[in-house]
Design an enzyme around this catalytic site. Structure first.
Site, PDB file in Angstrom:
ATOM      1  CB  CYS A   2      27.424  27.119  35.485  1.00  0.00           C
ATOM      2  SG  CYS A   2      27.715  25.491  36.183  1.00  0.00           S
ATOM      3  NE  ARG A  27      29.945  32.408  34.507  1.00  0.00           N
ATOM      4  CZ  ARG A  27      30.193  33.215  35.530  1.00  0.00           C
ATOM      5  NH1 ARG A  27      30.949  34.284  35.351  1.00  0.00           N
ATOM      6  NH2 ARG A  27      29.690  32.973  36.720  1.00  0.00           N
ATOM      7  CD1 TRP A  76      34.222  23.929  35.268  1.00  0.00           C
ATOM      8  CD2 TRP A  76      33.382  23.672  37.329  1.00  0.00           C
ATOM      9  NE1 TRP A  76      35.251  23.566  36.098  1.00  0.00           N
ATOM     10  CE2 TRP A  76      34.772  23.406  37.367  1.00  0.00           C
ATOM     11  CE3 TRP A  76      32.646  23.555  38.505  1.00  0.00           C
ATOM     12  CZ2 TRP A  76      35.429  23.045  38.536  1.00  0.00           C
ATOM     13  CZ3 TRP A  76      33.299  23.199  39.673  1.00  0.00           C
ATOM     14  CH2 TRP A  76      34.682  22.943  39.678  1.00  0.00           C
ATOM     15  CG  ASN A 111      26.551  29.959  38.116  1.00  0.00           C
ATOM     16  OD1 ASN A 111      27.230  29.022  38.505  1.00  0.00           O
ATOM     17  ND2 ASN A 111      27.049  31.164  37.907  1.00  0.00           N
ATOM     18  N   GLY A 112      25.527  27.762  40.592  1.00  0.00           N
ATOM     19  CA  GLY A 112      25.709  27.763  42.037  1.00  0.00           C
ATOM     20  C   GLY A 112      25.631  26.364  42.606  1.00  0.00           C
ATOM     21  CD  GLU A 494      49.630  34.475  38.641  1.00  0.00           C
ATOM     22  OE1 GLU A 494      48.911  34.552  37.624  1.00  0.00           O
ATOM     23  OE2 GLU A 494      49.210  34.022  39.734  1.00  0.00           O
ATOM     24  CE  LYS A 498      48.134  33.168  34.798  1.00  0.00           C
ATOM     25  NZ  LYS A 498      47.709  32.715  36.078  1.00  0.00           N
ATOM     26  CD  GLU A 501      45.887  29.120  35.748  1.00  0.00           C
ATOM     27  OE1 GLU A 501      44.830  28.965  36.379  1.00  0.00           O
ATOM     28  OE2 GLU A 501      46.458  30.216  35.653  1.00  0.00           O
ATOM     29  CG  HIS A 517      64.507  23.802  55.551  1.00  0.00           C
ATOM     30  ND1 HIS A 517      64.958  23.583  56.825  1.00  0.00           N
ATOM     31  CD2 HIS A 517      65.040  24.992  55.160  1.00  0.00           C
ATOM     32  CE1 HIS A 517      65.721  24.589  57.209  1.00  0.00           C
ATOM     33  NE2 HIS A 517      65.790  25.464  56.206  1.00  0.00           N
ATOM     34  CE  LYS A 616      39.044  35.268  33.723  1.00  0.00           C
ATOM     35  NZ  LYS A 616      40.511  35.293  33.639  1.00  0.00           N
TER      36      LYS A 616
END
Length: 621
Positions: A2, A27, A76, A111-112, A494, A498, A501, A517, A616
């Site tokens: 947010c 955000r 968000w 926000n939170g 990584e 990428k 997402e 395995h 983000k």
């Protein structure tokens, strides 16, 4: 998560709020809203579901909402699905509306996460409050209103009583009907900065929102309250006592938060990596020696460290995985890499001679910040690697290494990740030198090799058209597997993140030796398998694993150094990187994988910078 922006001054607030929110849309982009006050007139609230551009259209770019004091929010979703009713700002009367009347005493954004919001909501219902949304934020705003009215007290006491009653994390920005021309803010564990410039004051969740208007900012601490009036800010603790603070100058270039001719922030930030890496290297390497004097880490701490814990989330965790290999090999110190969300809850057995390294781009990552506090409570030394000066983790850690990535806007990190890798290499070399595990000659050669990395990244970027061509072939893939051993496994982690997402393609990273395995059962015709092969002593073993996949119908892509051309007998497509010391190959091998993820997303017509369901900065659990 947010984004909050607030402004009070002599200019029209709404266009400034919309501009600031556009810098924070990474955000949150489920919905957005504004609340603007014009002198003594009632506050106007306008909200819209969806991207910020819908709100901008609804307000004619802000011109239809008059007033010089206001707050804005881009959401968000946590509590309640994306909708206009759930969008912020929220108001203390019972009607969500798109324009309030004077009966709304408190208007605010948040926000939170308020963990005990259901309990508080039930309390407020018993006191004749009704609710129009599913959000915890509406509960917080109405709780402020409840205390304000019940005790007939001012904003400081109303906010302080609310803060004591609420459990969770929050950054609150509110306006009171009885206090025109003022914005009141409060904070616990969620990021918030306050800026001043002549006769204007600003509040925001992150620097890019206000960088265009001021470089002088205050950092509001946990459990503090602030009062913003035009060009003036006052801070208070929970007892109502005023707290004195000094401003910090933001040195980022305002243009760094703009796309600068690139189609997306992500591609711009991929291309900024050579400079960001070079700047980070030069900040700590002076006259061919590592100088961590500004970090403050003493030789005694380095010598006495029995074990290092690296604690992080997401891409920063992947930096930790790579760092584990490098630090253990060069400095011969045991390293454990921990997901912050697990570390903070499993009661780790910490020793006073351990060192906990926290990695976070924003310096506000909720789980990482909690892990830092856990370590400090245990009496263990903490070392932060962060990108944002003055952030919570930077302020609370015993030692702090600032990476110089500058503002990173795209949700998928690139240059912050790359600068964190540099910090990890530098720490490894400093530990190795102080503990005597490498000779001086080798130490100098490693430093010289580090200094070549920016130019080598540039060389890889010059060949990006080949990656774009290859990405177009596999943009409709359903599954992609990344494999590698040792440091190559860290690269694969990584690279896979990428891809998933921003392209929404299911991808997984596996240690290549684990394929047999169970995982190899997932390989079928034309499944893309990407093998990282940058470690000479593991090259043949990973090739064997790739051959096993090919025998089951996989299409193979390899990433290796120039000169290993025999790989073309096995792989269907190869991306080459310049040769470097094997400890540092992550910095180079990740570049083709960043480009691959970007171009696949682009080919699918997706929003590269704002992938669905992601934000983000993860400032809530």
């Amino acid at each position: 998560m947010c984004g909050i922006v607030g402004y009070v001054g002599n200019e029209q607030a709404a266009p400034i709020l919309l501009d600031g929110l556009s810098k924070l849309e990474y955000r949150g982009y489920d919905s957005a809203g504004l609340a603007v006050r014009d002198g003594d007139k009632p506050v106007q609230v306008v909200k819209a579901k969806g991207r910020l551009k819908i709100l901008a259209e609804k307000t004619d770019g802000g011109t239809s909402v008059e007033g010089t004091c206001g707050i804005g929010h881009t959401r968000w979703a946590t509590h309640g699905q994306p909708s206009e009713a759930n969008a912020h700002p929220h108001i203390s009367n019972s009607d969500a509306g798109s324009s309030s009347d004077g009966t709304s005493n408190v208007v605010g954004v948040h926000n939170g996460i308020i963990e005990n919001f259901q309990e508080l909501k039930e309390k407020l219902i018993r006191h004749d409050y009704s609710f129009y949304s599913q959000t915890d934020t509406e509960v917080a705003i109405k709780l402020v209103d409840y205390y304000y009215k019940k005790y007939n007290i001012g904003p400081i006491d109303a906010l302080a009583k609310t803060m004591v009653r609420v459990r969770g994390s929050y950054a609150l920005a509110v306006m009171f009907h009885d206090y025109p021309g003022e914005i009141w803010v409060a904070r616990k564990d969620s990021p918030m900065i306050i800026g001043v410039n002549n006769d204007a004051s600003y509040v925001a969740s992150d620097v890019p929102a206000i960088l265009k208007y001021t470089r002088e900012v205050y950092y509001i601490d946990n459990l503090e309250i602030a009062r913003l009036t035009p060009g003036e800010v006052h801070f208070y603790n929970l007892d109502g006592d005023e707290v004195q603070k000094k401003t910090t100058e933001i040195t980022w270039d305002a243009e760094a938060a703009e796309r600068g001719g690139f189609e997306h922030f992500m591609m711009k930030e991929i291309h900024e990596q050579p400079k960001a890496v070079a700047d980070t290297i030069s900040s700590v390497i002076k006259d061919d020696k590592i100088d961590l004097s500004e970090v403050g880490l003493s030789e005694d701490i380095v010598k006495d460290a029995n074990q290092i814990y690296i604690v992080a989330c997401g891409s920063a965790y992947h930096v930790g995985v790579a760092a584990q290999y490098v630090i253990e090999d060069l400095a011969r110190v045991p390293v454990r890499v921990e997901l912050a969300s697990e570390f903070r809850y499993r009661d780790p057995m910490l020793n006073k001679n351990d060192l906990v390294i926290l990695i976070s781009q924003s310096g506000e990552t909720a789980d990482t910040l909690a892990a830092l506090r856990l370590a400090k409570d245990a009496g263990v030394k903490t070392f932060a690697i962060v990108n944002v000066v003055g952030s919570s983790i930077a302020r609370e850690a015993d030692y702090c290494f600032y990476t110089l990535a500058g503002p990173e806007i795209a949700v998928a990190t690139t240059k912050a990740y790359s600068t964190q890798l540099i910090a990890a290499y530098v720490i490894a070399l400093e530990f190795a030198k102080i503990r005597g595990t490498i000779e001086d000659e080798k130490y100098i050669s490693y430093i010289k090799e580090l200094q070549t990395i920016p130019d080598k990244i540039t060389k890889i970027l010059e060949d990006k058209e080949r990656i774009q061509w290859f990405a177009s072939k596999f943009c409709n893939a359903h599954d992609i597997f990344f494999i590698g051993r040792g440091i190559d496994y860290a690269i694969s982690l990584e690279g896979s993140l990428k891809m998933k997402e921003i392209s929404y393609i299911h991808s997984e990273a596996y240690a290549a030796g684990e394929l047999k395995h169970g995982t190899i059962s997932l390989i079928e015709d034309n499944t893309l398998v990407i093998g990282a092969l940058t470690q000479k002593h593991l090259y043949e073993k990973t090739i064997s694993n790739m051959v096993e996949c090919k025998a089951r119908g996989a299409y193979l892509m390899g990433i290796t150094t120039y000169g290993n051309y025999a790989i073309e007998d096995t792989a269907d497509f190869v991306a080459y990187i310049p040769k470097t010391d094997s400890h540092f190959t992550t910095s180079l091998a990740i570049i083709p994988l960043q480009l691959l993820g970007y171009y696949v997303s682009l080919a699918k017509g997706l929003d590269v910078d704002k992938p669905r369901n992601l934000a983000k900065s993860v400032t809530v659990e």
